[in-house]
Design a protein around this motif. Structure first.
Motif, PDB file in Angstrom:
ATOM      1  N   VAL A 151      -1.792  58.393 -68.326  1.00 24.06           N
ATOM      2  CA  VAL A 151      -3.244  58.713 -66.901  1.00 24.06           C
ATOM      3  C   VAL A 151      -3.451  60.346 -67.080  1.00 24.06           C
ATOM      4  O   VAL A 151      -4.660  60.666 -67.538  1.00 24.06           O
ATOM      5  N   TYR A 152      -2.142  60.839 -67.333  1.00 19.81           N
ATOM      6  CA  TYR A 152      -2.197  62.365 -66.469  1.00 19.81           C
ATOM      7  C   TYR A 152      -3.034  63.034 -67.982  1.00 19.81           C
ATOM      8  O   TYR A 152      -3.479  63.758 -67.548  1.00 19.81           O
ATOM      9  N   ILE A 153      -2.202  62.790 -69.167  1.00 15.76           N
ATOM     10  CA  ILE A 153      -2.826  63.202 -69.969  1.00 15.76           C
ATOM     11  C   ILE A 153      -4.021  63.047 -70.601  1.00 15.76           C
ATOM     12  O   ILE A 153      -5.052  63.943 -70.878  1.00 15.76           O
ATOM     13  N   SER A 154      -4.136  61.650 -70.268  1.00 17.69           N
ATOM     14  CA  SER A 154      -6.242  61.378 -70.240  1.00 17.69           C
ATOM     15  C   SER A 154      -7.170  62.977 -69.246  1.00 17.69           C
ATOM     16  O   SER A 154      -7.933  62.624 -69.904  1.00 17.69           O
ATOM     17  N   ASN A 155      -6.432  62.274 -67.959  1.00 21.22           N
ATOM     18  CA  ASN A 155      -6.797  63.647 -67.002  1.00 21.22           C
ATOM     19  C   ASN A 155      -7.282  64.822 -67.585  1.00 21.22           C
ATOM     20  O   ASN A 155      -8.515  65.768 -67.401  1.00 21.22           O
ATOM     21  N   VAL A 156      -6.809  65.083 -68.462  1.00 25.11           N
ATOM     22  CA  VAL A 156      -6.045  66.622 -69.094  1.00 25.11           C
ATOM     23  C   VAL A 156      -6.907  66.763 -69.826  1.00 25.11           C
ATOM     24  O   VAL A 156      -7.491  67.388 -70.140  1.00 25.11           O
ATOM     25  N   GLU A 157      -7.353  65.684 -71.308  1.00 23.57           N
ATOM     26  CA  GLU A 157      -7.618  65.963 -72.219  1.00 23.57           C
ATOM     27  C   GLU A 157      -8.712  66.099 -71.909  1.00 23.57           C
ATOM     28  O   GLU A 157     -10.310  65.675 -72.700  1.00 23.57           O
ATOM     29  N   THR A 158      -9.670  65.417 -71.111  1.00 20.94           N
ATOM     30  CA  THR A 158     -10.871  65.273 -70.228  1.00 20.94           C
ATOM     31  C   THR A 158     -11.893  66.125 -69.524  1.00 20.94           C
ATOM     32  O   THR A 158     -13.246  66.202 -69.337  1.00 20.94           O
ATOM     33  N   GLN A 215      -2.161  58.914 -76.195  1.00 16.53           N
ATOM     34  CA  GLN A 215      -2.160  58.861 -74.818  1.00 16.53           C
ATOM     35  C   GLN A 215       0.197  58.617 -74.912  1.00 16.53           C
ATOM     36  O   GLN A 215       0.055  59.424 -73.594  1.00 16.53           O
ATOM     37  N   VAL A 216      -0.727  57.199 -74.516  1.00 18.12           N
ATOM     38  CA  VAL A 216       0.659  56.415 -74.470  1.00 18.12           C
ATOM     39  C   VAL A 216       1.990  57.418 -74.972  1.00 18.12           C
ATOM     40  O   VAL A 216       2.749  57.360 -74.228  1.00 18.12           O
ATOM     41  N   GLY A 217       1.828  57.646 -76.077  1.00 16.27           N
ATOM     42  CA  GLY A 217       3.439  57.700 -77.234  1.00 16.27           C
ATOM     43  C   GLY A 217       3.805  59.086 -76.911  1.00 16.27           C
ATOM     44  O   GLY A 217       4.844  59.153 -76.462  1.00 16.27           O
ATOM     45  N   LEU A 218       2.299  60.001 -76.771  1.00 23.25           N
ATOM     46  CA  LEU A 218       2.993  61.818 -76.046  1.00 23.25           C
ATOM     47  C   LEU A 218       3.695  61.175 -74.558  1.00 23.25           C
ATOM     48  O   LEU A 218       4.337  61.919 -74.352  1.00 23.25           O
ATOM     49  N   GLY A 219       3.147  60.448 -73.552  1.00 25.43           N
ATOM     50  CA  GLY A 219       3.329  60.730 -72.399  1.00 25.43           C
ATOM     51  C   GLY A 219       4.855  60.701 -72.577  1.00 25.43           C
ATOM     52  O   GLY A 219       5.543  60.861 -72.169  1.00 25.43           O
ATOM     53  N   LYS A 220       5.231  59.088 -73.225  1.00 23.76           N
ATOM     54  CA  LYS A 220       7.107  58.816 -73.882  1.00 23.76           C
ATOM     55  C   LYS A 220       7.506  59.963 -73.408  1.00 23.76           C
ATOM     56  O   LYS A 220       8.781  60.131 -72.946  1.00 23.76           O
ATOM     57  N   LEU A 221       7.227  60.907 -74.998  1.00 24.27           N
ATOM     58  CA  LEU A 221       8.139  61.803 -74.914  1.00 24.27           C
ATOM     59  C   LEU A 221       8.192  63.099 -73.913  1.00 24.27           C
ATOM     60  O   LEU A 221       9.466  63.627 -73.521  1.00 24.27           O
ATOM     61  N   VAL A 222       7.423  62.951 -73.599  1.00 28.68           N
ATOM     62  CA  VAL A 222       6.762  64.311 -72.509  1.00 28.68           C
ATOM     63  C   VAL A 222       7.142  64.016 -70.674  1.00 28.68           C
ATOM     64  O   VAL A 222       7.680  64.697 -70.207  1.00 28.68           O
TER      65      VAL A 222
END
Length: 277
Positions: free
Chosen positions: A43-50, A31-38
């Motif tokens: 935390v945002y990505i984790s909230n989306v994925e949960t 999630q950290v790696g994707l966050g850096k790309l986008v």
């Protein structure tokens, strides 16, 4: 939503989340790696994925680009936004986006990915007039359709068999039908698209009584899709899909070849043009 038990068929949002996770995992990204790309926090990505936070359209589009998912995440996003879609369709739409080949049979109207904008708008306006949908829902369905129609440029092979009744049912009136039929003629000229007509004369020899779609996926597996009034069904059982494929092969053989089909389409268009004047 729990990652281990999340059912992608339970809702369009669940289908989006499962597809996002699977695509991220396939790229070997955290999630950290994707966050850096986008440009979004983990935390945002984790909230989306949960399921704690709904994703924005901008986030979804950036993920589509970063994960090379060919717009499938955006397609699922529009499916989620448009809550009037029948259950089962979002899961199919995600598979449709990946397909290397699409084979369609449609009974009484032109399939969505081949529809002229005026034809689609006329069809979607009717439920609004009948009080069965809101204008907002109709607009969202049209946006979703515009995303799906990118398949015409991205999918290597699209084969469509239309029952002759699809050419005769006057969606939007003669002028709109004329434009729709002319579009079919133009699309049939593309190297990746084949259009055939199953004539009325097939009678009881027409093998399907419902609209059917067959998708060939990148791993060469095949899935099928059909609908009732209540929901869509993505069929993944290899034996069932193989039988559907055999029925489709027979339909292709018995339908008019493409040159003869285009003659029928052209005649129907000219008839519409005469009635439109």
């Amino acid at each position: 939503m729990n990652r281990r038990t999340l059912d992608p068929t339970s809702s369009p949002l669940a289908a989006l989340v499962v597809h996002l996770r699977a695509s991220r995992d396939a790229k070997g990204l955290t999630q950290v790696g994707l966050g850096k790309l986008v440009g979004y926090s983990n935390v945002y990505i984790s909230n989306v994925e949960t399921g704690k936070q709904a994703p924005s359209l901008n986030f979804v589009r950036l993920c589509d680009a970063a994960l090379e998912t060919n717009g499938s995440l955006e397609l699922l996003w529009w499916s989620w936004k448009n809550g009037s879609l029948i259950p089962g369709f979002p899961e199919f739409a995600a598979k449709e986006r990946e397909a290397l080949a699409i084979r369609l049979f449609e009974l009484d109207m032109v399939p969505g990915i081949l529809q002229h904008l005026d034809y689609s708008a006329a069809y979607e306006s009717a439920p609004v007039r009948r009080g069965e949908a809101t204008q907002e829902q109709a607009d969202e369905r049209l946006k979703l359709l515009s995303v799906r129609q990118r398949l015409l440029d991205r999918t290597p092979a699209i084969h469509v068999v239309l029952d002759e009744s699809a050419l005769r049912r006057p969606i939007g009136g003669p002028a709109v039908m004329a434009r729709q039929l002319q579009l079919l003629e133009h699309l049939a000229a593309r190297p990746n698209i084949v259009v055939q007509v199953a004539p009325y004369t097939l009678g009881e020899e027409r093998p399907f009584s419902h609209a059917v779609t067959l998708l060939t996926l990148p791993n060469r597996a095949m899935v099928g899709y059909t609908e009732t009034l209540q929901r869509g069904f993505l069929e993944q059982d290899a034996g069932v899909v193989s039988r559907w494929a055999g029925m489709y092969d027979r339909l292709q053989v018995n339908a008019l070849n493409q040159p003869d089909s285009l003659v029928v389409i052209r005649e129907a268009r000219k008839d519409c043009e005469r009635h439109a004047t």
